[in-house]
Design an enzyme around this catalytic site. Structure first.
Site, PDB file in Angstrom:
ATOM      1  N   LEU A  33       0.810  -1.222   0.000  1.00 53.40           N
ATOM      2  CA  LEU A  33       0.000   0.000   0.000  1.00 53.40           C
ATOM      3  C   LEU A  33       0.843   1.272   0.000  1.00 53.40           C
ATOM      4  CD1 LEU A  33      -2.701  -1.126   2.602  1.00 53.40           C
ATOM      5  CD2 LEU A  33      -2.814  -1.255   0.096  1.00 53.40           C
ATOM      6  N   GLY A  36      -1.674   6.382  -2.760  1.00 58.30           N
ATOM      7  CA  GLY A  36      -2.743   6.243  -3.769  1.00 58.30           C
ATOM      8  C   GLY A  36      -3.833   5.313  -3.263  1.00 58.30           C
ATOM      9  N   HIS A  37      -3.431   4.162  -2.750  1.00 60.12           N
ATOM     10  CA  HIS A  37      -4.403   3.229  -2.167  1.00 60.12           C
ATOM     11  C   HIS A  37      -5.121   3.872  -0.974  1.00 60.12           C
ATOM     12  CE1 HIS A  37      -1.323   0.126  -3.648  1.00 60.12           C
ATOM     13  NE2 HIS A  37      -2.418  -0.205  -4.312  1.00 60.12           N
ATOM     14  N   GLY A 147      -9.003   3.643  -8.510  1.00 61.38           N
ATOM     15  CA  GLY A 147      -8.188   4.810  -8.832  1.00 61.38           C
ATOM     16  C   GLY A 147      -8.209   5.098 -10.320  1.00 61.38           C
ATOM     17  N   VAL A 176      -2.998   9.880  -7.311  1.00 61.30           N
ATOM     18  CA  VAL A 176      -2.104  10.495  -6.317  1.00 61.30           C
ATOM     19  C   VAL A 176      -0.677  10.387  -6.849  1.00 61.30           C
ATOM     20  CG1 VAL A 176      -1.255  10.383  -3.937  1.00 61.30           C
ATOM     21  CG2 VAL A 176      -3.665   9.895  -4.428  1.00 61.30           C
ATOM     22  N   ARG A 187       4.592  -0.749  -8.139  1.00 62.47           N
ATOM     23  CA  ARG A 187       5.708  -1.151  -9.007  1.00 62.47           C
ATOM     24  C   ARG A 187       6.863  -0.141  -8.991  1.00 62.47           C
ATOM     25  NH1 ARG A 187       1.362  -3.595 -12.331  1.00 62.47           N
ATOM     26  NH2 ARG A 187       1.833  -5.836 -12.438  1.00 62.47           N
TER      27      ARG A 187
END
Ligand code: AMP
Length: 283
Positions: A33, A36-37, A147, A176, A187
């Protein structure tokens, strides 16, 4: 926060929550995580009574030769972060739980899967739609949070939910980014420091396209050439695709007008990164 590993146990909790008329928000992820998550989790916590987050690296959505085995995983850190965000249930199934022996169903969404990542990763979105439908059936959320980073994925899930009459609100939240402009991604952990600098060219190219369009440029060829020039300054970088598509249908745009999605996938060494921007073009 409760950590749940079995489908039966998750379904029992859901049954209890639904009896109490709780609004359930769901955030599906593959873990490792990052902010963004967490933006999705925060939105769900804000809008729903109960937030369920799933962490599952879904083998079905990886092609052969892709990074399924070495996809970054850190459950301990994910537990700390999701707890801090106010997630109520963390659903962490194993492969055996999700795909027991004999599993043989597949969900296929057509049309919107023909371009972008759908074209360059055959079977990827069948894997995504199959796991998301399974997760929806297990968690039965009122709302699910995705997202815009994976713009095509969000559109495919919206389409699946509409086509199959599932009573779930699908929300797509903004990308984000790091301060540098790099879109956050699990990644990114694969990238060395020099590669991180090379990866800045993705957002720079998208910003360049936006600037050209705002200045009145309407030649797709010129816009994409300018983006390519920016990205290919580095030798170890390879473009998978750059596409300008209709932001809803995802069909290739001949004329840059209306709601437009500019999306790209680029290999920085062996690491494949995606990014996109959405624009409203008058004229
Ligand atoms: P993943 O774990 O990569 O499958 O992503 C899980 C969810 O988080 C997906 O809906 C992604 O689109 C979303 N997500 C990933 N990165 C970002 C980001 N940088 N900003 C916003 N959402 C993101």
């Amino acid at each position: 926060m409760k950590i749940i590993r079995s489908i039966a146990s998750m379904q029992n909790r859901v049954k209890e929550m639904r009896k109490k008329a709780k609004r359930i928000g769901f955030v599906p992820t593959m873990g490792y995580l990052h902010p963004g998550h967490m933006s999705l989790a925060h939105q769900s916590v804000k809008e729903c009574d109960i937030t369920v987050m799933s962490i599952y690296v879904n083998p079905l959505q990886f092609g052969s030769g892709e990074d399924y085995e070495k996809y970054p995983r850190d459950l301990k850190k994910d537990i700390t972060l999701s707890k801090k965000a106010g997630v109520d249930y963390l659903f962490v199934p194993s492969d055996y739980v999700m795909y027991p022996e004999g599993f043989s169903s597949k969900v296929s969404v057509t049309n919107v899967t023909q371009t972008l990542c759908g074209a360059s990763r055959p079977g990827h979105f069948e894997g995504v739609a199959t796991v998301v439908l399974k997760l929806f059936n297990i968690i039965m959320p009122d709302a699910a949070y995705f997202g815009q980073k994976d713009a095509q994925q969000a559109i495919i899930i919206k389409k699946m939910v509409k086509d199959l009459n599932m009573p779930i609100e699908i929300k797509a939240l903004p990308i984000v980014r790091e301060e540098s402009g790099l879109a956050m991604s699990s990644r990114n952990a694969y990238l060395s420091e020099p590669q991180k600098l090379q990866a800045l060219s993705l957002y720079q190219a998208l910003s360049k396209a936006r600037q050209l369009i705002r200045q009145g440029e309407c030649s797709k060829v010129k816009i994409i050439s300018a983006m390519k020039r920016l990205i290919l300054r580095e030798k170890s970088v390879k473009i998978d695709y750059i596409a300008i598509v209709d932001a809803e249908k995802l069909s290739i745009k001949k004329i840059i007008k209306g709601k437009v999605l500019i999306a790209l996938a680029v290999f920085i060494g062996k690491v494949r990164l995606i990014d996109n921007i959405k624009l409203k073009v008058k004229k």
